[in-house]
Design an enzyme around this catalytic site. Structure first.
Site, PDB file in Angstrom:
ATOM      1  N   GLU A  50      -4.613   2.418  -4.297  1.00 36.99           N
ATOM      2  CA  GLU A  50      -3.169   2.353  -4.138  1.00 36.99           C
ATOM      3  C   GLU A  50      -2.710   0.999  -3.608  1.00 36.99           C
ATOM      4  OE1 GLU A  50      -4.733   4.302  -0.324  1.00 36.99           O
ATOM      5  OE2 GLU A  50      -5.335   4.077  -2.413  1.00 36.99           O
ATOM      6  N   ASP A 106       0.858  -1.186   0.000  1.00 34.62           N
ATOM      7  CA  ASP A 106       0.000   0.000   0.000  1.00 34.62           C
ATOM      8  C   ASP A 106       0.895   1.237   0.000  1.00 34.62           C
ATOM      9  OD1 ASP A 106      -3.080   0.540   0.509  1.00 34.62           O
ATOM     10  OD2 ASP A 106      -1.927   2.079   1.563  1.00 34.62           O
ATOM     11  N   ILE A 107       0.523   2.233  -0.826  1.00 36.32           N
ATOM     12  CA  ILE A 107       1.320   3.468  -0.880  1.00 36.32           C
ATOM     13  C   ILE A 107       0.987   4.315   0.348  1.00 36.32           C
ATOM     14  CG2 ILE A 107       1.804   5.557  -2.225  1.00 36.32           C
ATOM     15  CD1 ILE A 107       0.929   4.052  -4.719  1.00 36.32           C
TER      16      ILE A 107
END
Length: 574
Positions: A493, A450-451
């Protein structure tokens, strides 16, 4: 005032006219028998086109003594009498006005086409030599030279030699005579190699080999039918123009059965049309017409197995019917918009034109010439080349369709922004890979990513910059993962990677490489805007014996949550 005509004077006039007619008929008879007399003078003799006498003996009742007393019609040395002559006699008279005996050779180049040949040599109305060649036993006959009968004879000085040639046919009457001295006889035998026919056959055999490979590679019916059509054409050409006789020294009834290729060739052509134009599915009327033609051809083929001579008699007419039907069907399909039929019509037009000329030649309706006698071979080769183009064009069309279908499948399986696989494809493939790992007893791991603070990127720099960041992260995932890893974007994301053959330790190392790669990568989001982001990752090894991919992903998500709550920009292992 005219004198009255008495009955006596009228009777005298009638008698005189009758006598004149008898004399004229006698003179014509002598002329017909004596007309084809040739002078053989000079040191060299090389006769290829000269007058001969011809006599048709359909009753097959004439022997030599009776045949020599008959009246012969005048023809040339390459007559074509079609199918209306069971047995023919040809008379060739040669006069030697010189002072030395001429030793000559009679060549019969078309001898391989007939059943039997008998030659009688006469001088001063006395038989001085004779020979008979039965084509069923001609392989070891000293007179047979690669399909050509060569009969030696002599013409004494100041005398005439008359040759009577009895030719017994199969279905069509073939006759061709040439006369040479020793030097030119040897040259004719040495150069009569049929190189043109060998070239045509070689081209068609190359197409057979190529299409055979295509059939084994694709299993498409049109390639098989086209190869069978070519093989039939090769057999017919090699048989009709003497290549089989010349190459294999084979003659007679068994070889003559190969003429059944005149039926198999159009049979495979009609079947090819049905398949390539898909007539069964899209052109029902045309399909039924082709089926009717096919039934006639198959009936002719079956009849030929029992009576090949009888089957070949109407073969020319059946060939003409085939040309008309296939052309009409092709035009009908063209009017309905099939894209390939226009190419077929071009090639089939060549076939029709050249075969039409050949049919007229075989029926004895036109004079012999190279084009006339070789029309079928030329037509077959030209059509074969066109059909090869049609197959190639069809392959291209099918490849274009397949490429479009593959592209649609790819688009359905990938994320349009990052070009990574999407969630649906990942789940379908991962289950198969998990089953494979279970069977092999190999490790399997999953990774979720996950960003960090991605919403802030969108809010600060805009959604365009956010898209650039997503693309940059996707590039790093592909760069630092292995080639066999399954990388996908689940949405937003969030990204997922499946690592076949990797335990949790190896998967953790891969995750760490990705984390560092993303951290060090700066995304150019504008002229003076560079965006840096970090990622948090969760890793879990899949227990393939007990859990599903979805269950393993849930454990990886928990590890990812631990990485985020633990400060982000780190890797956690479940």
């Amino acid at each position: 005032m005219p004198l009255p005509v008495t009955s006596s004077s009228a009777h005298c006039r009638a008698s005189l006219m009758a006598a004149v007619c008898v004399l004229l008929l006698w003179a014509v008879s002598l002329t017909a028998q004596a007309a084809p007399t040739l002078d053989v003078t000079g040191d060299e003799v090389q006769l290829r086109d000269f007058p001969v006498g011809v006599l048709i003996d359909n009753a097959q009742s004439l022997d030599y003594p009776a045949a020599r007393e008959q009246t012969y019609a005048l023809t040339d040395s390459t007559p074509n009498l079609g199918t209306g002559a069971s047995v023919t006699w040809h008379r060739i008279a040669l006069n030697n006005p010189g002072a030395e005996t001429k030793a000559l050779f009679l060549h019969l180049p078309a001898a391989f086409q007939v059943r039997a040949i008998a030659i009688y040599e006469e001088q001063s109305r006395r038989l001085v030599g004779q020979a008979r060649v039965d084509l069923n036993n001609a392989s070891d006959n000293p007179l047979m030279h690669r399909g050509t009968i060569v009969y030696p004879f002599s013409v004494p000085a100041g005398k005439t030699t008359v040759l009577y040639v009895r030719s017994q046919l199969y279905s069509h009457q073939w006759f061709e005579a040439e006369i040479y001295d020793d030097k030119h006889s040897r040259q004719a035998l040495a150069t009569g190699a049929h190189l043109d026919i060998a070239l045509l056959v070689g081209m068609m055999l190359a197409l057979v080999f190529y299409n055979g490979l295509l059939y084994f590679a694709t299993s498409r019916k049109e390639n098989l039918l086209y190869s069978l059509y070519l093989i039939s054409g090769v057999i017919w050409i090699a048989l009709s123009y003497g290549l089989i006789a010349q190459a294999f020294n084979a003659y007679g009834d068994a070889v003559f059965m190969l003429n059944l290729s005149v039926f198999t060739m159009p049979i495979f052509l009609v079947l090819f049309m049905m398949v390539i134009f898909e007539t069964r599915e899209f052109y029902v009327t045309e399909h039924r017409i082709l089926q009717g033609l096919l039934a006639l051809l198959v009936a002719g083929l079956c009849y030929g197995f029992f009576d090949i001579e009888g089957a070949l008699v109407p073969a020319s007419s059946l060939a003409a019917l085939m040309m008309v039907v296939t052309s009409s069907v092709s035009v009908s399909i063209l009017r309905k918009g099939h894209p390939l039929v226009k190419f077929f019509l071009v090639g089939h037009s060549f076939f029709i034109v050249f075969n039409g000329v050949a049919v007229l030649f075989y029926k004895g309706l036109i004079e012999p010439s190279y084009l006339n006698s070789h029309g079928v071979g030329i037509g077959i080769v030209l059509e074969a080349i066109t059909l090869a183009f049609i197959i190639s064009y069809r392959i291209k069309v099918l490849e274009d369709i397949r490429t479009q279908q593959d592209e649609l499948k790819r688009q359905a399986a990938t994320d349009p922004l990052t070009q990574l696989y999407n969630r649906r494809y990942f789940m379908a493939q991962s289950e198969a890979l998990a089953e494979q790992a279970k069977t092999l007893g190999a490790p399997l791991s999953v990774m979720t990513l996950d960003i960090d603070h991605f919403k802030a990127v969108n809010d600060t720099y805009g959604h365009h910059a956010g898209d650039l960041v997503l693309k940059a992260v996707a590039r790093n995932l592909q760069k630092f993962s292995r080639d066999r890893d399954l990388v996908a974007r689940f949405g937003g994301e969030e990204f997922v990677i499946l690592l076949p053959g990797a335990d949790h330790t190896e998967a953790e190392g891969c995750a760490e490489r990705i984390r560092r790669g993303v951290e060090s990568d700066a995304v150019q989001a504008g002229d003076e805007v560079r965006v840096r982001v970090t990622v948090s990752l969760g890793v879990a090894q899949v227990d393939t014996a007990k859990e599903s991919i979805e269950a393993a992903l849930n454990r990886a998500d928990k590890a990812l949550y631990a990485a985020k709550t633990g400060g982000r920009n780190r890797v956690c292992v479940a």
